[in-house]
Design a protein around this motif. Structure first.
Motif, PDB file in Angstrom:
ATOM      1  N   SER A   1       9.851   6.131   8.522  1.00 25.80           N
ATOM      2  CA  SER A   1       9.029   5.439   7.534  1.00 25.80           C
ATOM      3  C   SER A   1       9.597   5.549   6.118  1.00 25.80           C
ATOM      4  CB  SER A   1       7.608   6.020   7.558  1.00 25.80           C
ATOM      5  OG  SER A   1       7.637   7.395   7.228  1.00 25.80           O
ATOM      6  N   ARG A   2      10.814   6.035   5.979  1.00 25.89           N
ATOM      7  CA  ARG A   2      11.351   6.255   4.628  1.00 25.89           C
ATOM      8  C   ARG A   2      11.450   4.959   3.836  1.00 25.89           C
ATOM      9  NH1 ARG A   2      16.631   9.543   6.288  1.00 25.89           N
ATOM     10  NH2 ARG A   2      16.441   8.027   7.969  1.00 25.89           N
ATOM     11  N   GLN A   3      11.983   3.916   4.452  1.00 30.80           N
ATOM     12  CA  GLN A   3      12.116   2.646   3.737  1.00 30.80           C
ATOM     13  C   GLN A   3      10.739   2.059   3.418  1.00 30.80           C
ATOM     14  OE1 GLN A   3      14.297  -0.388   5.826  1.00 30.80           O
ATOM     15  NE2 GLN A   3      14.232  -1.834   4.130  1.00 30.80           N
ATOM     16  N   PHE A   4       9.831   2.189   4.373  1.00 30.48           N
ATOM     17  CA  PHE A   4       8.470   1.687   4.145  1.00 30.48           C
ATOM     18  C   PHE A   4       7.837   2.405   2.955  1.00 30.48           C
ATOM     19  CE2 PHE A   4       3.884   2.231   4.751  1.00 30.48           C
ATOM     20  CZ  PHE A   4       3.466   0.907   4.809  1.00 30.48           C
ATOM     21  N   MET A   5       7.950   3.727   2.893  1.00 27.07           N
ATOM     22  CA  MET A   5       7.349   4.490   1.807  1.00 27.07           C
ATOM     23  C   MET A   5       7.975   4.107   0.463  1.00 27.07           C
ATOM     24  SD  MET A   5       4.958   6.249   3.166  1.00 27.07           S
ATOM     25  CE  MET A   5       4.555   7.129   1.667  1.00 27.07           C
ATOM     26  N   GLN A   6       9.279   3.878   0.456  1.00 30.76           N
ATOM     27  CA  GLN A   6       9.955   3.493  -0.787  1.00 30.76           C
ATOM     28  C   GLN A   6       9.446   2.139  -1.280  1.00 30.76           C
ATOM     29  OE1 GLN A   6      14.238   3.609  -0.535  1.00 30.76           O
ATOM     30  NE2 GLN A   6      14.518   2.456  -2.442  1.00 30.76           N
ATOM     31  N   ARG A   7       9.350   1.171  -0.371  1.00 34.68           N
ATOM     32  CA  ARG A   7       8.872  -0.153  -0.773  1.00 34.68           C
ATOM     33  C   ARG A   7       7.385  -0.140  -1.114  1.00 34.68           C
ATOM     34  NH1 ARG A   7      10.898  -4.645   3.379  1.00 34.68           N
ATOM     35  NH2 ARG A   7       9.648  -5.898   1.903  1.00 34.68           N
ATOM     36  N   LEU A   8       6.629   0.717  -0.433  1.00 36.98           N
ATOM     37  CA  LEU A   8       5.198   0.830  -0.718  1.00 36.98           C
ATOM     38  C   LEU A   8       4.981   1.265  -2.166  1.00 36.98           C
ATOM     39  CD1 LEU A   8       2.199   0.950   0.173  1.00 36.98           C
ATOM     40  CD2 LEU A   8       2.632   3.286   0.956  1.00 36.98           C
ATOM     41  N   ARG A   9       5.737   2.224  -2.627  1.00 38.58           N
ATOM     42  CA  ARG A   9       5.576   2.727  -4.002  1.00 38.58           C
ATOM     43  C   ARG A   9       5.925   1.663  -5.043  1.00 38.58           C
ATOM     44  NH1 ARG A   9       8.350   7.295  -1.480  1.00 38.58           N
ATOM     45  NH2 ARG A   9       6.813   8.946  -1.061  1.00 38.58           N
ATOM     46  N   GLU A  10       6.684   0.639  -4.655  1.00 33.69           N
ATOM     47  CA  GLU A  10       7.101  -0.413  -5.588  1.00 33.69           C
ATOM     48  C   GLU A  10       6.102  -1.573  -5.645  1.00 33.69           C
ATOM     49  OE1 GLU A  10      10.872  -1.492  -4.031  1.00 33.69           O
ATOM     50  OE2 GLU A  10      11.879   0.355  -4.670  1.00 33.69           O
ATOM     51  N   ILE A  11       5.096  -1.577  -4.759  1.00 36.34           N
ATOM     52  CA  ILE A  11       4.118  -2.670  -4.726  1.00 36.34           C
ATOM     53  C   ILE A  11       3.261  -2.629  -5.982  1.00 36.34           C
ATOM     54  CG2 ILE A  11       2.009  -3.490  -3.574  1.00 36.34           C
ATOM     55  CD1 ILE A  11       3.270  -2.789  -0.924  1.00 36.34           C
ATOM     56  N   PRO A  12       3.085  -3.751  -6.674  1.00 34.86           N
ATOM     57  CA  PRO A  12       2.183  -3.786  -7.844  1.00 34.86           C
ATOM     58  C   PRO A  12       0.765  -3.355  -7.447  1.00 34.86           C
ATOM     59  CG  PRO A  12       3.500  -5.786  -7.733  1.00 34.86           C
ATOM     60  CD  PRO A  12       3.750  -5.052  -6.450  1.00 34.86           C
ATOM     61  N   GLY A  13       0.192  -2.483  -8.212  1.00 39.16           N
ATOM     62  CA  GLY A  13      -1.148  -1.987  -7.913  1.00 39.16           C
ATOM     63  C   GLY A  13      -1.154  -0.649  -7.203  1.00 39.16           C
ATOM     64  N   VAL A  14      -0.002  -0.188  -6.698  1.00 32.72           N
ATOM     65  CA  VAL A  14       0.116   1.126  -6.067  1.00 32.72           C
ATOM     66  C   VAL A  14       0.604   2.118  -7.113  1.00 32.72           C
ATOM     67  CG1 VAL A  14       1.254   2.527  -4.300  1.00 32.72           C
ATOM     68  CG2 VAL A  14       0.529   0.182  -3.764  1.00 32.72           C
ATOM     69  N   VAL A  15      -0.237   3.060  -7.478  1.00 35.28           N
ATOM     70  CA  VAL A  15       0.104   4.048  -8.498  1.00 35.28           C
ATOM     71  C   VAL A  15       1.053   5.098  -7.940  1.00 35.28           C
ATOM     72  CG1 VAL A  15      -0.832   5.815 -10.059  1.00 35.28           C
ATOM     73  CG2 VAL A  15      -2.104   3.691  -9.652  1.00 35.28           C
ATOM     74  N   ASN A  16       0.775   5.569  -6.741  1.00 38.28           N
ATOM     75  CA  ASN A  16       1.612   6.575  -6.089  1.00 38.28           C
ATOM     76  C   ASN A  16       1.307   6.544  -4.606  1.00 38.28           C
ATOM     77  OD1 ASN A  16       3.438   8.639  -5.715  1.00 38.28           O
ATOM     78  ND2 ASN A  16       2.571   9.947  -7.331  1.00 38.28           N
ATOM     79  N   ALA A  17       2.223   7.072  -3.800  1.00 35.74           N
ATOM     80  CA  ALA A  17       2.014   7.088  -2.354  1.00 35.74           C
ATOM     81  C   ALA A  17       2.781   8.235  -1.729  1.00 35.74           C
ATOM     82  CB  ALA A  17       2.446   5.761  -1.729  1.00 35.74           C
ATOM     83  N   SER A  18       2.239   8.736  -0.655  1.00 32.25           N
ATOM     84  CA  SER A  18       2.880   9.813   0.093  1.00 32.25           C
ATOM     85  C   SER A  18       2.336   9.777   1.517  1.00 32.25           C
ATOM     86  CB  SER A  18       2.611  11.165  -0.571  1.00 32.25           C
ATOM     87  OG  SER A  18       3.323  12.199   0.081  1.00 32.25           O
ATOM     88  N   SER A  19       2.567  10.852   2.260  1.00 33.98           N
ATOM     89  CA  SER A  19       2.054  10.902   3.627  1.00 33.98           C
ATOM     90  C   SER A  19       1.720  12.343   3.998  1.00 33.98           C
ATOM     91  CB  SER A  19       3.070  10.314   4.618  1.00 33.98           C
ATOM     92  OG  SER A  19       4.280  11.053   4.599  1.00 33.98           O
ATOM     93  N   ALA A  20       0.833  12.471   4.987  1.00 34.93           N
ATOM     94  CA  ALA A  20       0.394  13.783   5.465  1.00 34.93           C
ATOM     95  C   ALA A  20      -0.027  13.643   6.920  1.00 34.93           C
ATOM     96  CB  ALA A  20      -0.771  14.291   4.619  1.00 34.93           C
ATOM     97  N   THR A  21      -0.317  14.781   7.573  1.00 31.86           N
ATOM     98  CA  THR A  21      -0.761  14.691   8.971  1.00 31.86           C
ATOM     99  C   THR A  21      -2.100  13.982   9.080  1.00 31.86           C
ATOM    100  OG1 THR A  21      -1.566  16.951   8.696  1.00 31.86           O
ATOM    101  CG2 THR A  21       0.481  16.674   9.899  1.00 31.86           C
ATOM    102  N   GLY A  22      -2.875  13.969   8.004  1.00 35.08           N
ATOM    103  CA  GLY A  22      -4.157  13.287   7.999  1.00 35.08           C
ATOM    104  C   GLY A  22      -4.718  13.297   6.599  1.00 35.08           C
ATOM    105  N   ASN A  23      -5.967  12.855   6.444  1.00 37.94           N
ATOM    106  CA  ASN A  23      -6.569  12.939   5.114  1.00 37.94           C
ATOM    107  C   ASN A  23      -7.311  14.265   4.982  1.00 37.94           C
ATOM    108  OD1 ASN A  23      -8.918  12.703   6.526  1.00 37.94           O
ATOM    109  ND2 ASN A  23      -9.630  10.866   5.505  1.00 37.94           N
ATOM    110  N   LEU A  24      -7.870  14.524   3.824  1.00 39.26           N
ATOM    111  CA  LEU A  24      -8.448  15.841   3.562  1.00 39.26           C
ATOM    112  C   LEU A  24      -9.880  15.975   4.068  1.00 39.26           C
ATOM    113  CD1 LEU A  24      -7.115  16.500  -0.033  1.00 39.26           C
ATOM    114  CD2 LEU A  24      -6.219  17.349   2.112  1.00 39.26           C
ATOM    115  N   THR A  25     -10.468  14.907   4.540  1.00 41.82           N
ATOM    116  CA  THR A  25     -11.866  14.993   4.960  1.00 41.82           C
ATOM    117  C   THR A  25     -12.064  14.923   6.467  1.00 41.82           C
ATOM    118  OG1 THR A  25     -12.108  12.605   4.670  1.00 41.82           O
ATOM    119  CG2 THR A  25     -12.722  13.991   2.810  1.00 41.82           C
TER     120      THR A  25
END
Length: 783
Positions: free
Chosen positions: A470-494
């Motif tokens: 997913s490296r290329q996907f994550m790189q392009r995701l961060r470049e999308i207008p309206g996306v302040v920041n992005a990362s990944s984890a095993t799940g969300n915090l809730t």
């Protein structure tokens, strides 16, 4: 005789219209409230009660013995079910499952049809323990083959637009594997707590996820043989895991599967409530509201007893027995109760869609014929309860005393009436106080700094090609207008994260067993979530050694006894790692419990959830751009966007519903109480009209008369305040004790509840007092 009694009842209703309407409104409101709560309670009790052999189905629980006590978990090792079936003779069938609530939804496809759906992983004996009916397929064999899948009828309709002739057809799962349909199961009933859209063989789960004796991530169920002793079975399996691995701090116990929903709370390894507490709470509220409505009838009937003295005296003089009079007055209250039932049924029919929206259910008024019997029983009990005291009181008059005009109200009657008013308002004040405390605690929950910023954070899960790289996907995701920041984890915090006891550090006692929350993360996760570093730093691409580094929270640092953890080495899953940072404490799920020790480790290849912070504004356009990128780089799959703030709300869904319902029920209790107070005030003003007229002629002011008529009722409500506030303190204190982080009870909560009750009573009584103070005294002194 019956016709005569019936006519008398209707003549009395017509003669005392105000009293009749107040009693009808009160009883109808009370019955409507009780009926709604009854529908909800019955639905809660029937959850997961599906099969004749339910009593033999046991959920295997894991009791984790930790420093702070025993933590009971629904998940146990994924290899447990097979071992229990093979080694414990009491077990007839055993099944391992991974239910949909514990995993993200995966994409299921057929041709050009792609849907995110709820999956269930289940081993071969699933339909022997849980025999949900199949529309097609053989329940004995549908899960035997690892390459097969079962669809619900609704899922089949979506993918193939039919439910017939689908056995043997291919379905693609997660854009990775192709399964053959082995069966179609009928859509699950509404009383299944964790519904699913399709079932995949548990062997597929074994191929895709880490399963061993020290990994507790699966729900295991057994069905005992007929006659097997549950207590003996519990004792036999208690130390079962310790026979499989050298070191474990987990013992096993069981709970009936049908108890999971209502009795899901455990304290130090012992069952200690759950949703059943709210079921009991609202059952009591329904009972109290019916009592309040019945008290109105009692008070107004006995208060107006003087109007019916001659009727009683004449009947007794011509030979009517007390029994016949009791039956007459009980018949009067029962008739009124059944009239109230008619009004209540209309009210419930109109309110049910709104009530369903609040409770998250699909309740129907007459879906179950048993409810008809329950409603009739409620009506009869309410009628008998409301009419019991007036019937006994009115039928006890002595005819000679009545006909000579020597009857006066007894002190006992007045004290009973006053006591009932105090009881009514005590319940109402307790409910008002509860509403205040619940509202403020929920506001505290909503506004508390959880240690991360959940606003404008969206997440979705990888699958297909993105799961592999997913490296290329994550790189392009961060470049999308309206996306302040992005990362990944095993799940969300809730919702989606793991736990481990596999953390060792210098000086740790051998007997100490500490459970850590743990997540694999990528660069930028801490920044994306708006977390703050207390010490050290977050992961950074400039440091190649971060692959062997971990980040802990403040609670974990304190647990390890480190004042300056940065740079210290610990052992994590038998690997030496270095602590590079300490993140400030955050509440990973709920503030019902204290912050848990936490450890982040750097494994981008193990992360399953993409987390993105969006800029405020046109977020819908941003999501469309993210979806387009997702579909471009992962054809045939669709993202399942979830906002973290929405997930946070679901954690407290029970409390939020309690908060909303308690406001409505408290308001209803106050209104019914005030209806009774209104009727008593009107009667008191009417009875004292000559006294009021004399006072006005002698110069009494309107304010003096209002004060005179309001004084008695003010004293009664004042007594109710004194009775209710201590009880309210105990009740709200116990509820708040369920939260590790909570508001402190302040004096003004109690003052506000008391003042609201007093003001409401003053307004109710005052309206009648003002009306009485404006009468023309000449009209009443002529009588």
């Amino acid at each position: 005789m019956f016709r005569h009694t019936f006519l008398l009842i209707f003549r009395n209703f017509r003669k005392y219209r105000t009293t009749f309407l107040i009693n009808l409104a009160g009883l109808a409101s009370g019955l409507a409230c009780a009926m709604l709560i009854c529908l909800w309670v019955m639905d809660e009790y029937r959850m997961d009660k599906l099969f004749p052999h339910d009593a033999r189905i046991l959920h295997i629980l894991g009791n984790h013995h930790q420093e702070g006590g025993i933590k009971t978990a629904l998940s146990t090792p994924g290899v447990l079910a097979e071992a229990l079936k093979a080694e414990v003779p009491e077990v007839e069938y055993a099944v391992a499952t991974r239910p949909p609530g514990s995993m993200p939804r995966f994409t299921i496809s057929s041709g050009n049809e792609h849907y995110k759906a709820r999956q269930m992983f289940a081993s071969a004996d699933y339909f022997k323990i849980f025999p949900f009916p199949l529309a097609d397929g053989n329940p004995e064999t549908v899960l035997k083959n690892k390459k097969t899948i079962l669809l619900s009828e609704s899922m089949a309709e979506k993918l193939f637009h039919t439910t017939h002739g689908l056995i043997g057809k291919p379905v693609t799962w997660r854009q990775e594997q192709t399964f053959t349909i082995s069966g179609i199961f009928k859509d699950l009933p509404s009383n299944v707590t964790d519904p699913f859209d399709y079932i995949v063989s548990y062997d597929v789960y074994l191929d895709n996820f880490n399963v061993h004796w020290d990994n507790h991530n699966v729900h295991n169920f057994v069905m005992l043989k007929p006659g097997a002793n549950v207590a003996a079975f519990d004792a036999k399996i208690k130390d079962f895991i310790s026979t499989k691995i050298d070191v474990t701090a987990v013992t096993l116990s069981t709970q009936p599967h049908i108890d999971n929903y209502l009795y899901g709370k455990f304290t130090n390894g012992v069952q200690d409530g759950g949703r059943i507490e709210y079921v009991r709470l609202f059952s009591l509220i329904a009972l109290f509201i019916l009592l309040i409505a019945s008290i109105n009838f009692m008070n107004l009937s006995t208060a107006r007893a003087t109007r019916r003295m001659k009727e009683v005296g004449v009947k007794k003089a011509i030979g009517a027995g007390r029994r016949s009079l009791i039956l007459q007055y009980l018949g009067e209250s029962l008739l009124l109760s059944f009239m109230a039932l008619g009004v209540a049924l209309v009210a419930v029919y109109l309110l049910l869609p709104f009530f369903n929206k609040i409770t998250g259910k699909e309740l129907s008024l007459f879906a179950d014929l048993r409810m008809t019997g329950i409603f009739l029983l409620l009506t009869i009990v309410t009628g008998l309860l409301a009419g019991s005291y007036p019937a006994l009181y009115l039928s006890g008059f002595r005819p000679v005393t009545i006909l000579k005009g020597q009857f006066t109200s007894s002190i006992r009657e007045l004290w009973v009436r006053k006591g009932l008013v105090v009881f009514q308002f005590s319940i109402s004040i307790i409910l008002i106080l509860a509403v205040i405390v619940v509202f403020l605690q929920l506001r505290f929950v909503q506004s508390k700094n959880m240690g991360y910023d959940r606003e404008n954070v969206v997440y979705f899960f990888k699958e297909g090609k993105l799961q592999d790289d997913s490296r290329q996907f994550m790189q392009r995701l961060r470049e999308i207008p309206g996306v302040v920041n992005a990362s990944s984890a095993t799940g969300n915090l809730t919702t989606h994260w793991g736990t481990t006891t596999g953390v060792e550090w210098p000086g740790k006692p051998k007997e100490l067993n500490v459970e850590f929350g743990c997540q694999a993360i990528d660069f930028g996760l801490i920044e994306t979530m708006g977390m703050q570093m207390a010490k050290g730093r977050a992961y950074n691409p400039a440091f190649p050694t971060d692959s062997s580094a971990v980040i802990i929270n403040e609670v974990a640092a304190a647990e390890m006894g480190f004042t300056d953890p940065v740079g210290k080495q610990v052992e994590f899953w038998e690997e030496k790692v270095t602590i590079i940072g300490v993140v400030k404490d955050f509440h990973f799920k709920t503030i019902h419990k204290a912050v848990t020790p936490w450890i982040f480790y750097f494994r981008p290849d193990q992360t399953g959830a993409v987390v993105a912070r969006l800029a405020p504004g046109d977020q819908q356009a941003t999501l469309l751009r993210i979806e387009a990128l997702f579909r471009e780089m992962n054809p045939g799959s669709v993202p399942d966007f979830r906002f973290m703030d929405d997930d946070f709300q679901t954690v407290y869904v029970s409390e939020l519903r309690v908060g909303v319902l308690s406001r409505y029920f408290a308001g209803l209790a106050v209104i019914i109480s005030c209806l009774g107070l209104f009727g008593l005030a009107a009667f008191t003003a009417e009875r004292r009209m000559k006294e009021i007229s004399v006072r006005k002629i002698l110069g009494g002011s309107a304010a003096h008369i209002v004060l005179l008529l309001s004084a008695d009722f003010t004293r009664l409500v004042g007594v109710a305040v004194c009775v209710a506030l201590p009880l309210g303190y105990l009740i709200t204190r116990k509820w708040l004790d369920g939260f590790a982080y909570r508001i402190e009870l302040q004096w003004w909560y109690f003052a506000l509840a008391g003042v609201l009750a007093l003001v409401t009573a003053w307004l109710t009584v005052g309206s009648q007092a003002v009306k009485a103070s404006r009468v023309n005294p000449v009209q009443h002194l002529k009588d």
